[in-house]
Design an enzyme around this catalytic site. Structure first.
Site, PDB file in Angstrom:
ATOM      1  N   LYS A  32       0.819  -1.212   0.000  1.00  0.00           N
ATOM      2  CA  LYS A  32       0.000   0.000   0.000  1.00  0.00           C
ATOM      3  C   LYS A  32       0.854   1.263   0.000  1.00  0.00           C
ATOM      4  O   LYS A  32       0.499   2.243  -0.655  1.00  0.00           O
ATOM      5  CB  LYS A  32      -0.961   0.008   1.176  1.00  0.00           C
ATOM      6  CG  LYS A  32      -0.339   0.215   2.550  1.00  0.00           C
ATOM      7  CD  LYS A  32      -1.398   0.274   3.635  1.00  0.00           C
ATOM      8  CE  LYS A  32      -0.761   0.446   5.009  1.00  0.00           C
ATOM      9  NZ  LYS A  32      -0.075   1.738   5.165  1.00  0.00           N
ATOM     10  N   THR A  33       1.981   1.247   0.729  1.00  0.00           N
ATOM     11  CA  THR A  33       2.840   2.432   0.756  1.00  0.00           C
ATOM     12  C   THR A  33       3.378   2.723  -0.640  1.00  0.00           C
ATOM     13  O   THR A  33       3.453   3.882  -1.065  1.00  0.00           O
ATOM     14  CB  THR A  33       4.008   2.227   1.738  1.00  0.00           C
ATOM     15  OG1 THR A  33       3.483   1.909   3.028  1.00  0.00           O
ATOM     16  CG2 THR A  33       4.859   3.478   1.840  1.00  0.00           C
ATOM     17  N   ASP A 218      -3.818   7.659   4.517  1.00  0.00           N
ATOM     18  CA  ASP A 218      -3.383   6.291   4.784  1.00  0.00           C
ATOM     19  C   ASP A 218      -4.012   5.797   6.089  1.00  0.00           C
ATOM     20  O   ASP A 218      -4.424   6.585   6.937  1.00  0.00           O
ATOM     21  CB  ASP A 218      -1.861   6.260   4.891  1.00  0.00           C
ATOM     22  CG  ASP A 218      -1.295   4.849   4.865  1.00  0.00           C
ATOM     23  OD1 ASP A 218      -2.046   3.908   4.557  1.00  0.00           O
ATOM     24  OD2 ASP A 218      -0.094   4.689   5.155  1.00  0.00           O
ATOM     25  N   GLU A 219      -4.077   4.479   6.254  1.00  0.00           N
ATOM     26  CA  GLU A 219      -4.589   3.841   7.479  1.00  0.00           C
ATOM     27  C   GLU A 219      -5.972   4.388   7.850  1.00  0.00           C
ATOM     28  O   GLU A 219      -6.246   4.710   9.004  1.00  0.00           O
ATOM     29  CB  GLU A 219      -3.610   4.049   8.645  1.00  0.00           C
ATOM     30  CG  GLU A 219      -2.191   3.562   8.386  1.00  0.00           C
ATOM     31  CD  GLU A 219      -2.050   2.056   8.396  1.00  0.00           C
ATOM     32  OE1 GLU A 219      -3.088   1.355   8.499  1.00  0.00           O
ATOM     33  OE2 GLU A 219      -0.912   1.574   8.294  1.00  0.00           O
ATOM     34  N   GLN A 249      -7.353  -4.722   9.817  1.00  0.00           N
ATOM     35  CA  GLN A 249      -6.236  -4.265  10.643  1.00  0.00           C
ATOM     36  C   GLN A 249      -6.614  -3.068  11.511  1.00  0.00           C
ATOM     37  O   GLN A 249      -5.743  -2.309  11.939  1.00  0.00           O
ATOM     38  CB  GLN A 249      -5.031  -3.921   9.753  1.00  0.00           C
ATOM     39  CG  GLN A 249      -4.513  -5.125   8.971  1.00  0.00           C
ATOM     40  CD  GLN A 249      -3.260  -4.816   8.176  1.00  0.00           C
ATOM     41  OE1 GLN A 249      -2.180  -4.600   8.733  1.00  0.00           O
ATOM     42  NE2 GLN A 249      -3.394  -4.788   6.868  1.00  0.00           N
ATOM     43  N   ARG A 598       2.621  -9.930  10.383  1.00  0.00           N
ATOM     44  CA  ARG A 598       3.939  -9.272  10.405  1.00  0.00           C
ATOM     45  C   ARG A 598       5.022 -10.264  10.011  1.00  0.00           C
ATOM     46  O   ARG A 598       6.125  -9.869   9.653  1.00  0.00           O
ATOM     47  CB  ARG A 598       4.278  -8.742  11.807  1.00  0.00           C
ATOM     48  CG  ARG A 598       3.334  -7.733  12.448  1.00  0.00           C
ATOM     49  CD  ARG A 598       3.002  -6.566  11.582  1.00  0.00           C
ATOM     50  NE  ARG A 598       1.764  -6.827  10.843  1.00  0.00           N
ATOM     51  CZ  ARG A 598       1.353  -6.132   9.792  1.00  0.00           C
ATOM     52  NH1 ARG A 598       2.095  -5.154   9.334  1.00  0.00           N
ATOM     53  NH2 ARG A 598       0.219  -6.413   9.191  1.00  0.00           N
TER      54      ARG A 598
END
Length: 703
Positions: A32-33, A218-219, A249, A598
């Site tokens: 996504k980044t 973002d997020e 998330q 992770r």
């Protein structure tokens, strides 16, 4: 269009989206980044949008810095007019320019949670509210919650509420008055005041709406109500809002984040396009499929089918132990084995736990084994006394009306100004209706002995002398003068202990931060203080530094490690004992999912039958989440270390079905011991998980 090289098809769709709202559902490890960064570069390079007209919002300073660097690399030049930052950092920029419209001075300081707590304790003492009946931290949390919901003291309670709420209202009212007198804002104020500015001063909102023709967030699953309103107002004119997030998330509900914001995005913006990023570039297939199995039990989500091309990898290992000591020993021994035989480095391994208190036994075991580690918790750098002392001096130089900073430094280092002198100073300020610093300038009129008045006067002259040093000086030069003229450094040097030397090193580290600030004078001081106030714990984590990493599951968000141990997978920890409502249980499951995703290569999930908690030993049950995996998920032994060994039917293979003579059919999920001491952990439908010694029960293997 070389910008699109290396992007998969959904990523390209997200990057090249034209006008209007866009929801990018970005699964764990889906890049996504990269997509956000490339979209920013695409808007500038291919669409001709000026960087000045773009605003990108991240959740950490570290993410903002990395994003800015990547965009500049893609474009080949610096885009200083592009605003990339956290909600709080961007709000500070806006408020510095326009907060005067709300009746506040633009030279405000930012109080952190510790400073808030000190102020609240002072107010509660003045209001005679017993801290044993109404805890200051509970009041702090409630005021923060109110601000997250954009509730001022006037809107906090329409009707009289509970005893606690009535106490909070009284404190909240006084707290706001004190903050304004001190020209101070807290973290929640930064968002709330910006929203108020947009609502109450339409000309300001209009200016920023005209400027920011494209807004990227973002997020998005982690935004709270105030942040949601902030976004909604800025995007109101152009509608070019791109949000990136993953409902699976969303783990910050306890901080006020509302998952409904991302789940209802298409209702808020009916013209929105939705792009799903489902290619995971991080985890092996076994880890990814296990995480997917878990999260599918949640109802509050948007469906995604994550996939990976990394290969199967080792199965997820789920292990049980008699005690937390055995669990810690396993983690240490397995880590040593991975480093020795699998060629992993210490920095490749992370240990996650639900609460900070769980780290002690792990730290003890790692120290005994001489394994280096770093822990993301505890006393943050900017919370250390010597650092806070120097920062308090710099805050007073910037804003003399900062009452808390004045209280901290007036007798630091000791200069004979005690509690009686401080209280007399406050009384004089109250009598004259002025600030304590103004009262300090009139110290000769205060009802104190001549010696006490002289000490106050000398302190005032010291601060005024240092304030004259601001102009023309870089921050580190100014700080050197503060350390010298106040005697802070001399006191540490004269102490001469190891602890004092360590504190001097911390101050020297602060100078490294100061040297990153360009410019001189008041503007540079303002930039430095704002940057320090907004730094997050995760921003200081250097992934290249050696040592195993220990952290809570919450702190692991946004990180990745080749090897992950998730310890304490027990009911009461994960899910947490305080998570009793269905939506809370779903958030705990999302937290577990975040921890699992992770891991890149290897994932271990462990639990103990018995654990010492707060000085007492308790029996523990495995996490209910462990029962939500299919039998194929469970693996007790790493197949790569089994040297080709094939289990026979009589060995009760993990995942096999067995028939218990009285309890019925169960699944083998774990084993320990050998021979006549072999004990199986069996999962019985509707009967839970039970340990059975095979030597005492006639078990029949069914498959």
């Amino acid at each position: 269009m070389e910008l699109l090289d290396g992007l998969n098809e959904p990523q390209q769709k997200a990057v090249t989206h034209e006008e209007g709202p866009l929801l990018i559902l970005a699964g764990a490890g889906s890049g996504k980044t990269r997509v956000i960064t490339y979209r920013l570069a695409y808007l500038v390079k291919e669409r001709g949008v000026s960087p000045y007209n773009i605003l990108a919002v991240t959740f950490t300073n570290k993410a903002a810095e990395e994003m800015q660097e990547r965009v500049d690399n893609l474009l080949g030049y610096s885009t200083s007019s592009l605003w990339i930052g956290t909600f709080h950092a961007i709000s500070v920029k806006i408020l510095r320019q326009d907060i005067e419209h709300l009746g506040y001075d633009k030279n405000f300081v930012i109080y952190d949670t510790r400073e808030q707590e000190i102020l609240l304790k002072n107010i509660m003492a003045r209001l005679r509210i017993d801290p044993t009946e109404v805890h200051p931290r509970a009041v702090q949390r409630e005021i923060s919650r109110a601000k997250t919901l954009l509730k001022t003291p006037e809107r906090y309670l329409v009707k009289t509420g509970s005893f606690f709420q009535e106490a909070v209202l009284k404190v909240y009212q006084e707290y706001e008055k004190e903050m304004k007198k001190s020209r101070a804002l807290d973290f929640d104020d930064l968002i709330m005041k910006t929203v108020q500015l947009f609502v109450y001063v339409p000309a300001v909102l209009d200016r920023y709406q005209h400027r920011f023709k494209h807004l990227l967030v973002d997020e998005y699953q982690d935004v709270n109500h105030a942040q949601y309103r902030w976004i909604n107002l800025l995007a109101g004119r152009n509608g070019n809002l791109c949000v990136v997030g993953d409902p699976d998330q969303a783990i910050y509900g306890f901080r006020g984040a509302d998952i409904k914001n991302i789940l209802s995005f298409e209702e808020d913006y009916p013209q929105a396009r939705v792009v799903r990023l489902e290619e995971n570039y991080r985890s092996s297939a076994n880890i990814l499929s296990s995480a997917q199995e878990l999260i599918q039990w949640n109802l509050g989500r948007k469906e995604k089918a994550l996939r990976t091309q990394r290969g199967a990898g080792p199965p997820v290992m789920i292990r049980e132990f008699a005690s937390e000591g055995e669990e810690a020993s396993f983690v240490v021994e397995e880590s040593q084995e991975l480093i020795k035989k699998r060629q992993y480095q210490e920095k490749d391994i992370a240990i996650f736990y639900r609460t900070n208190a769980q780290s002690r036994i792990l730290e003890d075991s790692l120290m005994k084994a001489a394994i280096p580690y770093r822990i993301v918790k505890g006393l943050r750098f900017y919370e250390r006394k010597e650092v806070r002392d120097l920062l308090a001096y710099l805050k007073i130089l910037y804003n003399p009306e900062d009452k808390l900073s004045l209280q901290r430094i007036i007798n630091t280092p000791r200069r004979g100004i005690g509690k009686a002198s401080w209280e007399a100073l406050l009384d004089e300020a109250e009598r004259l209706g002025i600030t304590p610093y103004e009262a300090l300038s009139r110290s000769q009129d205060i009802d104190l002995s001549s010696r006490q008045r002289s000490r106050l006067q000398k302190f005032y002259e010291l601060i005024e002398d240092l304030r004259r040093e601001i102009a023309g000086n870089e921050i580190d030069h100014l700080a050197h003068k503060v350390l010298g003229k106040t005697g802070l450094m001399r006191e540490l040097e004269e102490e001469g202990t190891d602890d004092a030397r360590s504190r001097i090193e911390n101050i020297q580290e602060l100078f490294n931060v100061m040297q990153e600030v360009d410019g001189v004078g008041m503007e540079a001081l303002e930039e430095f203080l704002a940057g320090v106030a907004l730094v997050a714990e995760i921003d200081t984590l250097d992934p290249e530094k050696g040592g195993l990493t220990l952290m809570t599951l919450h702190a692991s968000k946004g990180l990745e490690f080749p090897v992950v141990f998730m310890v304490g997978m027990e009911d009461g920890f994960c899910p947490h004992s305080l998570s009793t409502e269905p939506e809370e249980k779903e958030e705990e499951r999302r937290l577990c999912y975040v921890g699992m995703t992770r891991a890149k290569d290897r994932l271990y999930m462990t639990w103990a039958h018995s654990r010492q908690i707060y000085g007492n030993r308790f029996s523990r049950e495995p996490s209910s989440f462990l029962q939500e995996f299919s039998p194929e998920t469970f693996q007790e032994e790493d197949p790569e270390s089994s040297e080709g060994k094939v289990e026979s039917k009589e060995d009760f293979p993990l995942g096999s079905k067995v028939l218990h003579p009285t309890l019925g059919i169960a699944t083998v999920i774990s084993k320990k011991g050998k021979g006549d001491k072999l004990t199986l952990t069996l999962a019985f439908p509707n009967k839970g998980i039970k340990d059975i010694m095979v030597d005492y029960v006639d078990l029949e293997v069914l498959n």
